[in-house]
Design a protein around this motif. Sequence first.
Motif, PDB file in Angstrom:
ATOM      1  N   TYR A  26     -12.137  -6.303  -5.181  1.00 35.32           N
ATOM      2  CA  TYR A  26     -10.881  -5.898  -5.094  1.00 35.32           C
ATOM      3  C   TYR A  26     -10.951  -4.520  -5.354  1.00 35.32           C
ATOM      4  CZ  TYR A  26      -9.742 -10.926  -5.833  1.00 35.32           C
ATOM      5  OH  TYR A  26      -9.705 -12.216  -5.381  1.00 35.32           O
ATOM      6  N   LEU A  27     -11.640  -3.984  -6.351  1.00 37.12           N
ATOM      7  CA  LEU A  27     -11.487  -2.457  -6.893  1.00 37.12           C
ATOM      8  C   LEU A  27     -12.236  -1.772  -6.020  1.00 37.12           C
ATOM      9  CD1 LEU A  27     -11.272  -3.252 -10.721  1.00 37.12           C
ATOM     10  CD2 LEU A  27      -9.616  -3.356  -8.953  1.00 37.12           C
ATOM     11  N   GLN A  28     -13.845  -1.900  -5.863  1.00 36.81           N
ATOM     12  CA  GLN A  28     -14.341  -0.916  -5.004  1.00 36.81           C
ATOM     13  C   GLN A  28     -13.753  -0.908  -3.678  1.00 36.81           C
ATOM     14  OE1 GLN A  28     -18.375  -2.132  -3.995  1.00 36.81           O
ATOM     15  NE2 GLN A  28     -18.964   0.054  -3.380  1.00 36.81           N
ATOM     16  N   ALA A  29     -13.554  -2.032  -3.183  1.00 41.06           N
ATOM     17  CA  ALA A  29     -13.052  -2.098  -1.822  1.00 41.06           C
ATOM     18  C   ALA A  29     -11.726  -1.127  -1.471  1.00 41.06           C
ATOM     19  CB  ALA A  29     -12.943  -3.474  -1.137  1.00 41.06           C
ATOM     20  N   LEU A  30     -10.622  -1.326  -2.337  1.00 39.30           N
ATOM     21  CA  LEU A  30      -9.360  -1.021  -2.016  1.00 39.30           C
ATOM     22  C   LEU A  30      -9.211   0.381  -2.673  1.00 39.30           C
ATOM     23  CD1 LEU A  30      -7.407  -4.436  -2.450  1.00 39.30           C
ATOM     24  CD2 LEU A  30      -8.166  -3.357  -0.424  1.00 39.30           C
ATOM     25  N   PHE A  31      -9.912   0.758  -3.964  1.00 39.02           N
ATOM     26  CA  PHE A  31      -9.557   1.944  -4.676  1.00 39.02           C
ATOM     27  C   PHE A  31     -10.588   2.965  -4.647  1.00 39.02           C
ATOM     28  CE2 PHE A  31      -6.883  -1.619  -5.987  1.00 39.02           C
ATOM     29  CZ  PHE A  31      -5.691  -1.249  -5.647  1.00 39.02           C
ATOM     30  N   TYR A  55      -2.297   2.324  12.055  1.00 42.02           N
ATOM     31  CA  TYR A  55      -1.607   2.848  11.023  1.00 42.02           C
ATOM     32  C   TYR A  55      -2.743   2.852   9.478  1.00 42.02           C
ATOM     33  CZ  TYR A  55       2.660   2.238  13.336  1.00 42.02           C
ATOM     34  OH  TYR A  55       3.696   2.673  14.320  1.00 42.02           O
ATOM     35  N   LEU A  56      -3.019   1.601   9.127  1.00 42.50           N
ATOM     36  CA  LEU A  56      -3.792   1.810   7.891  1.00 42.50           C
ATOM     37  C   LEU A  56      -5.164   2.373   8.035  1.00 42.50           C
ATOM     38  CD1 LEU A  56      -2.798  -1.772   6.349  1.00 42.50           C
ATOM     39  CD2 LEU A  56      -1.868   0.610   6.197  1.00 42.50           C
ATOM     40  N   ALA A  57      -6.056   2.158   8.941  1.00 49.29           N
ATOM     41  CA  ALA A  57      -7.447   2.504   9.206  1.00 49.29           C
ATOM     42  C   ALA A  57      -7.093   3.919   9.743  1.00 49.29           C
ATOM     43  CB  ALA A  57      -8.196   1.750   9.934  1.00 49.29           C
ATOM     44  N   VAL A  78       0.925  -1.189  -0.235  1.00 44.40           N
ATOM     45  CA  VAL A  78      -0.140  -0.057  -0.056  1.00 44.40           C
ATOM     46  C   VAL A  78       0.817   1.272   0.055  1.00 44.40           C
ATOM     47  CG1 VAL A  78      -1.852   1.298   1.204  1.00 44.40           C
ATOM     48  CG2 VAL A  78      -1.814  -1.392   1.342  1.00 44.40           C
ATOM     49  N   ILE A  79       0.476   2.205  -0.781  1.00 47.50           N
ATOM     50  CA  ILE A  79       1.238   3.567  -0.817  1.00 47.50           C
ATOM     51  C   ILE A  79       0.492   4.582  -0.295  1.00 47.50           C
ATOM     52  CG2 ILE A  79       2.315   5.206  -2.330  1.00 47.50           C
ATOM     53  CD1 ILE A  79       2.883   3.009  -4.216  1.00 47.50           C
ATOM     54  N   ASN A  80       0.976   5.441   0.723  1.00 50.96           N
ATOM     55  CA  ASN A  80       0.238   6.392   1.499  1.00 50.96           C
ATOM     56  C   ASN A  80       0.260   7.831   0.642  1.00 50.96           C
ATOM     57  OD1 ASN A  80      -0.734   8.282   3.316  1.00 50.96           O
ATOM     58  ND2 ASN A  80       0.866   7.919   4.720  1.00 50.96           N
ATOM     59  N   MET A  81      -0.717   7.916  -0.167  1.00 52.74           N
ATOM     60  CA  MET A  81      -0.661   9.257  -1.053  1.00 52.74           C
ATOM     61  C   MET A  81      -0.885  10.182   0.048  1.00 52.74           C
ATOM     62  SD  MET A  81      -1.108   7.832  -3.854  1.00 52.74           S
ATOM     63  CE  MET A  81      -1.677   6.551  -5.073  1.00 52.74           C
ATOM     64  N   TRP A  82      -1.016  10.488   1.272  1.00 47.35           N
ATOM     65  CA  TRP A  82      -1.029  11.497   1.955  1.00 47.35           C
ATOM     66  C   TRP A  82       0.358  12.046   2.789  1.00 47.35           C
ATOM     67  CZ3 TRP A  82      -6.217  11.032   5.062  1.00 47.35           C
ATOM     68  CH2 TRP A  82      -7.572  11.315   4.011  1.00 47.35           C
ATOM     69  N   SER A  83       1.301  10.959   2.783  1.00 53.27           N
ATOM     70  CA  SER A  83       2.491  11.376   3.540  1.00 53.27           C
ATOM     71  C   SER A  83       3.096  12.577   2.786  1.00 53.27           C
ATOM     72  CB  SER A  83       3.266  10.057   3.164  1.00 53.27           C
ATOM     73  OG  SER A  83       4.592  10.117   3.951  1.00 53.27           O
ATOM     74  N   ALA A  84       3.750  13.339   3.971  1.00 53.60           N
ATOM     75  CA  ALA A  84       4.427  14.434   3.224  1.00 53.60           C
ATOM     76  C   ALA A  84       5.778  14.127   3.519  1.00 53.60           C
ATOM     77  CB  ALA A  84       4.213  15.652   4.244  1.00 53.60           C
ATOM     78  N   ASP A 107     -11.426  13.132   6.191  1.00 58.65           N
ATOM     79  CA  ASP A 107     -10.956  11.946   6.736  1.00 58.65           C
ATOM     80  C   ASP A 107     -11.962  10.745   6.758  1.00 58.65           C
ATOM     81  OD1 ASP A 107      -8.744  13.271   7.020  1.00 58.65           O
ATOM     82  OD2 ASP A 107      -8.782  13.388   9.286  1.00 58.65           O
ATOM     83  N   GLU A 108     -13.098  11.052   6.180  1.00 61.81           N
ATOM     84  CA  GLU A 108     -14.149   9.934   6.378  1.00 61.81           C
ATOM     85  C   GLU A 108     -14.473   9.287   5.162  1.00 61.81           C
ATOM     86  OE1 GLU A 108     -15.528   9.355   9.517  1.00 61.81           O
ATOM     87  OE2 GLU A 108     -14.121  11.053  10.186  1.00 61.81           O
ATOM     88  N   GLY A 109     -15.093   8.121   5.343  1.00 67.01           N
ATOM     89  CA  GLY A 109     -15.683   7.181   4.086  1.00 67.01           C
ATOM     90  C   GLY A 109     -14.486   6.766   3.425  1.00 67.01           C
ATOM     91  N   TRP A 110     -13.087   6.655   3.729  1.00 64.84           N
ATOM     92  CA  TRP A 110     -12.121   5.796   3.052  1.00 64.84           C
ATOM     93  C   TRP A 110     -12.328   4.268   3.196  1.00 64.84           C
ATOM     94  CZ3 TRP A 110      -9.618   8.298  -0.508  1.00 64.84           C
ATOM     95  CH2 TRP A 110      -9.453   9.939  -0.510  1.00 64.84           C
ATOM     96  N   GLY A 111     -12.828   3.916   3.905  1.00 68.50           N
ATOM     97  CA  GLY A 111     -13.034   2.417   4.292  1.00 68.50           C
ATOM     98  C   GLY A 111     -11.554   1.489   4.279  1.00 68.50           C
ATOM     99  N   THR A 112     -11.361   0.808   3.410  1.00 72.73           N
ATOM    100  CA  THR A 112     -10.218   0.020   2.993  1.00 72.73           C
ATOM    101  C   THR A 112      -9.304   0.570   2.144  1.00 72.73           C
ATOM    102  OG1 THR A 112     -11.679  -1.723   2.048  1.00 72.73           O
ATOM    103  CG2 THR A 112     -11.153  -2.275   4.318  1.00 72.73           C
ATOM    104  N   ASN A 113      -9.951   1.542   1.517  1.00 72.84           N
ATOM    105  CA  ASN A 113      -9.125   2.178   0.849  1.00 72.84           C
ATOM    106  C   ASN A 113      -7.844   2.958   1.648  1.00 72.84           C
ATOM    107  OD1 ASN A 113      -7.521   3.923  -1.158  1.00 72.84           O
ATOM    108  ND2 ASN A 113      -9.375   4.991  -2.127  1.00 72.84           N
ATOM    109  N   PHE A 114      -6.776   1.998   2.053  1.00 73.46           N
ATOM    110  CA  PHE A 114      -5.892   2.594   3.078  1.00 73.46           C
ATOM    111  C   PHE A 114      -4.902   3.662   2.535  1.00 73.46           C
ATOM    112  CE2 PHE A 114      -6.680  -1.891   4.366  1.00 73.46           C
ATOM    113  CZ  PHE A 114      -7.696  -1.500   5.526  1.00 73.46           C
ATOM    114  N   GLY A 115      -4.549   3.614   1.359  1.00 75.44           N
ATOM    115  CA  GLY A 115      -3.640   4.477   0.786  1.00 75.44           C
ATOM    116  C   GLY A 115      -4.301   5.891   0.376  1.00 75.44           C
ATOM    117  N   HIS A 116      -5.424   5.892   0.582  1.00 71.99           N
ATOM    118  CA  HIS A 116      -6.082   7.115   0.138  1.00 71.99           C
ATOM    119  C   HIS A 116      -6.064   7.787  -1.328  1.00 71.99           C
ATOM    120  CE1 HIS A 116      -5.683   7.239   4.616  1.00 71.99           C
ATOM    121  NE2 HIS A 116      -6.888   7.517   4.427  1.00 71.99           N
ATOM    122  N   TYR A 117      -6.108   6.556  -2.090  1.00 75.21           N
ATOM    123  CA  TYR A 117      -6.133   6.797  -3.589  1.00 75.21           C
ATOM    124  C   TYR A 117      -7.349   7.499  -3.954  1.00 75.21           C
ATOM    125  CZ  TYR A 117      -6.591   5.577  -8.420  1.00 75.21           C
ATOM    126  OH  TYR A 117      -6.621   5.513  -9.776  1.00 75.21           O
TER     127      TYR A 117
END
Length: 567
Positions: free
Chosen positions: A461-466, A430-432, A301-307, A474-484
């Motif tokens: 796979y696709l709806q759940a993760l992306f 971390y992820l959630a 998983v790649i964290n899109m929000w990391s600075a 910060d709400e509604g990301w579910g298992t889209n852990f990387g915030h893509y």
Amino acid sequence: MENPRYGGTLTMVGAGDVDFLDPALAYHTVTRGIIRAYTRQLVTYRSSLDRAAVAMIVPDLATAADGPDADGRRYRFTLKDDVCWDAPTRIRPITAHDVVRGIKRLAHPLAPSPGLPYFLSSIEGLSEFRDRVAAVGDDPATIADALETTGVAGLRAEDERTVTFTTIRPIPDFLNILALPFATPAPVEYLRGVPGTAAQEQRVISCGPYRVAGYHPGETIALTRSAAWTPGSDDIRAAYVDEIVVRQGLDEDKCFALVMSGEADMLWDIQPPTDRLQGLFATGDPRLEVFPAGLFSPYLVINMWSANAGGALARPKVRQALQFAVDKAEVSRVWGGPRLNDIADQLLPPLCTAHRPFAPYATGGGRGDPERARLLLGEAGYPEGLTLKLVFRDRDIHPETAEVVREALARAGITAELVPASIGELFGSYLASPRAAREGRWDIALTGWEPDWHGHNGRVYLQALFDSSAASGDEGWGTNFGHYRSARTDQLIAGALSSSDQDLADELFRSAEAEIMQDAAVVPILFAHQYWLHASRVRGWLPYPVLNGDLTNLWLDGTDDREGYHL
């Protein structure tokens, strides 16, 4: 064929704990392994060695599924007469109101279910219901009243035994969604507590063949027979064993030794050590069960929000560099080799009907291409490389996996600072955690994804993760852990979900997969097979869409050969 035997205690041994026992929140693999024993849904799946049979929906609490109607949107279910709660005060029938409450409770504003996106995108009026309940504030008693009294347009208890659902549009896999453990009915007692709290975890009420008799977090879980369950009400679960006991807090080698010696019956949350697998293969040991299952595991998983590193992961070429940097063949070795996994260069596995071979970042033998990765880093503005925080689970084969990934990244000019975490910390801390993502407590993470059902499961796979269509702040990301987030990807997924033509839906899922991979949102590594180790006396192990198979249909040969473990 052997005749199944009744009785005995099935003892499982492992290192860690469940995420939650409450079916509204339970999502980790280990929890899914036991939740079938104490929950039931309107519809479910049979366990079987036949993959087509495992993918078929069958009635469970309901007599049958009536629907969809001519418009493709309305479903009607009638509950069986003899399905009951093993409630603390008395055994009583499960009602249609309990079914409705179970769905509504997924939108609890203090503890929304990780499966909520499936239901929000399917049931008419559920999104509006969620918003109305969220608006009442954060007092649990007020929320409980709102959950119970606020209606959902597409969800209605017609009488005590009849419930109807109306979907937003024709949804071909709606029954698959209703077969998820999230769709377990909720007794009225659950209104008193907030899902996931320690108190609520001790008040889980059974509607299945077993009940939670004792739960000591991190130590033991004990399931015993439910007085409310009758075999005549359930032709899915035979419930051969008397008890299921999980012993936790043991190291991997100890667990392996206990199962191999027959002192314990099955591994719980870990798998056989890599260095022991070849010996099991060489002898054809029947205690090792292997079954292809479409596991997208592990992936990065790649964290899109990391600075961190100047916000490097927001740059597509840095994410593309990660694709070429990972030595997938070495990870495959750690995970047991080609007998137990396939190298993954895409998101949708071969067992998914939407799958077509697709490998935009393939390298020779899956060994990676560190020079190309370095080139991409230079083009992204990092000619001297960069440093990233890699979080991973601290048990089983995961530390070794993290180490070989770290070594591969180093060859590409990326320094990975290893951040070990327990399974609870990995997901909870971390992820959630949007805050952890924004604060840069992690940059990349090793995790895996187990499909919620088989066959037509592109959305799994696709709806759940992306999918990010329900995300706001910060709400509604579910298992889209990387915030893509990608409007184009969301549009393609929505088109697939709204198509009544499964072939067209699969084509749209493939287009979404291509978009996600072009964006390099995650690094696919392996499609792992389902494999598990059990003792010789365990009979009737059958695959079910969870890693440790169906505990409700296996039995113990010679149940008096040793004393079971009791609390």
